[in-house]
Design a protein around this motif. Structure first.
Motif: not given
Length: 542
Positions: A360-370, A427-432
């Motif tokens: 909602h804050a305008g960031f796009t979610e990314a899913l990166t390698f562990t 604008k990217l973010f990740e929660i992992s």
């Protein structure tokens, strides 16, 4: 085991033959051939007793000797002999087919175990299992017209439809495994090909079976399965001759072992687990139908586990066989007797909620390698790998996957580098989770749930990610306060621009960092535009 009938409808096909499709569990190696399948069905129907497998006395002349060099490539081997075999075309094809199925199943495409079968009357024991440089191996391979060296055979089979998939198992090794008889005749170069000299035919009467392996337990299972299934064609039915297998140190073991063992299970416990009410005699009969000869003694069942049932490891496997023999559809449905209240793990629930708010804050979610490289979490960010509490992979296959990530930031920087053609700002973010080495943890490492966000534009000021941080803290009800909430404290980090980096402190504990990424770090990740980032541990926020 599931059997389904398939056949043509009357008048719609040219064949009246009825076909059955049989689904076999992956761990029931004894059902992978027609012999084992028919035997299992007949025992289940009560038309015959389970076979009693016997061991014939070994002969020293047929021993197998391992050299120390084999430890470099395939360190284990087992062997057995079937005498007085009477092959028909159907049984011969079944014999070959079982080997192929075992190779694809438990043998993991010959990487764990490779099976070799030979006409014993064409070779002379004792046999030697050795490992030699490829240039020193020369023999006539199966169905070939001339002798070739090992490198020539590897080149020949590099285009072979079936064999090319196995070449990589030994191709890069300085030595190749090879089995020779007393006269130096090469009978096999496992796991690739057998020699033509000892190939079995419909006229073969005595079969020498050898299995080379990187896993001794799997080799024993494979050998037991083959000899048990086809010992019924021997002149002395269900009898297998053992071989002495000498290790490099001179000690020996006898194979096959064909071990029987007894397991004890409680009648009441079996009934309760399955959900049925049968007396001990009935349960014993059900297990006996599954080729597990069972007797009932008081409240205990004594189960005789044969060498064909290596899938029976624990009492729960016996309960499963009782349920199969009883019939799953006959088991009465019953409600769960334990009252529980299910719910989402709080950490996962907050993670999902924060994902929504970051979007909602305008960031796009990314899913990166562990997994990532050592440089990604160390030198590219200006630190030494020795100072990073990273969990290292013992045998990394590529330079890109050497350690488990300790930060989310490198993954997002690599994502930006792969999307440089996209319009700015990004604008990217990740929660992992990240993984940190921890000697106090039971496994030596612990997981930590983190949130990382990055802003990349023509001007990447502190305020772009600071605003997202304030929004997250407000949602989790942590005020801007040094005693009861959070605040920022200046710090130095080689991965961030000097004087533009701060720690995020929650009630006196540092939970992350926020700042402008250092130009050297950006250059290491092949980025030219400035970036600001924030990365925090969200577990203390709950």
């Amino acid at each position: 085991m599931l059997i389904k009938e398939q056949g043509d409808q009357a008048g719609t096909g040219v064949s009246e033959e009825i076909l059955y499709r049989i689904d076999i569990p992956a761990n029931r190696y004894d059902l992978l051939c027609l012999e084992g399948l028919v035997n299992g069905i007949l025992v289940f129907q009560g038309k015959k007793e389970p076979p009693a497998y016997r061991l014939a006395k070994y002969e020293d002349i047929y021993s197998l000797h391992l050299t120390p060099a084999t430890a470099q490539i395939r360190p284990y081997a087992v062997a057995a002999i079937l005498k007085g075999v009477s092959f028909t075309k159907e049984s011969y094809n079944s014999f070959i087919d079982l080997q192929d199925k075992l190779h694809q199943n438990i043998c993991r495409k010959r990487s764990l175990v490779a099976i070799g079968t030979h006409d014993l009357d064409t070779i002379h024991g004792p046999f030697v299992y050795d490992a030699l440089p490829p240039s020193e191996i020369k023999f006539r391979a199966l169905n070939q017209s001339k002798e070739m060296t090992a490198p020539e055979l590897m080149e020949l089979y590099s285009t072979h439809a079936q064999l090319k998939q196995y070449l990589g198992i030994i191709r890069d090794s300085p030595v190749y495994p090879v089995i020779k008889d007393k006269n130096g005749v090469v009978i096999s170069m496992p796991p690739i090909i057998n020699g033509d000299h000892s190939k079995i035919t419909l006229d073969t009467k005595n079969v020498f079976i050898e299995c080379t392996a990187t896993d001794l337990t799997k080799a024993i299972i494979v050998l037991d399965t083959i000899v048990c299934m086809f010992s019924e064609y021997c002149s002395s039915k269900y009898e297998v001759q053992q071989c002495k297998v000498f290790g490099p140190d001179g000690t020996y073991e006898l194979y096959p072992q064909l071990r029987y063992r007894d397991e004890l299970i409680n009648v009441d416990k079996a009934n309760n687990y399955i959900g049925i009410r049968e007396n001990g005699n009935n349960l014993a009969a059900l297990l006996s139908r599954m080729c597990l000869t069972t007797t009932h003694e008081d409240s205990t069942l004594r189960v005789r586990v044969p060498p064909t049932r290596h899938d029976v490891i624990h009492a729960c496997d016996l309960y499963e066989d009782i349920a199969i023999a009883y019939g799953y559809n006959r088991i009465e449905r019953r409600p769960c007797e334990v009252a529980t209240t299910g719910g989402q793990v709080p950490l996962n629930k907050v993670t999902e909620q924060l994902r929504q708010e970051c979007a909602h804050a305008g960031f796009t979610e990314a899913l990166t390698f562990t997994l990532c490289s050592r440089e990604d979490i160390a030198s590219k960010l200006g630190v030494k790998i020795e100072a990073v509490p990273a969990v290292h992979i013992s045998n990394p296959k590529t330079l890109e996957f050497q350690v488990v990530r300790t930060l989310l930031l490198p993954g997002l920087l690599k994502t930006l580098a792969a999307n440089k053609k996209m319009p700015l700002p990004l604008k990217l973010f990740e929660i992992s989770d990240v993984v940190l080495k921890d000697d106090k943890a039971e496994t030596g490492a612990r997981n930590e749930r983190r949130l990382c966000a990055i802003y990349c534009g023509k001007a990447a000021g502190f305020q772009y990610v600071h605003g997202l941080l304030d929004r997250v803290m407000a949602l989790l009800r942590h005020p801007w306060d040094k005693q009861t909430g959070y605040y920022l404290r200046q710090c130095d980090d080689p991965g961030y621009f000097p004087g533009r980096c701060a720690e995020v402190v929650l009630r006196g504990q540092a939970i992350g960092k926020v700042g402008v990424v250092h130009p050297d770090a950006l250059a290491a990740f092949d980025l030219s535009n400035p970036c600001s980032a924030v990365e925090i541990n969200i577990e203390p926020l709950l």
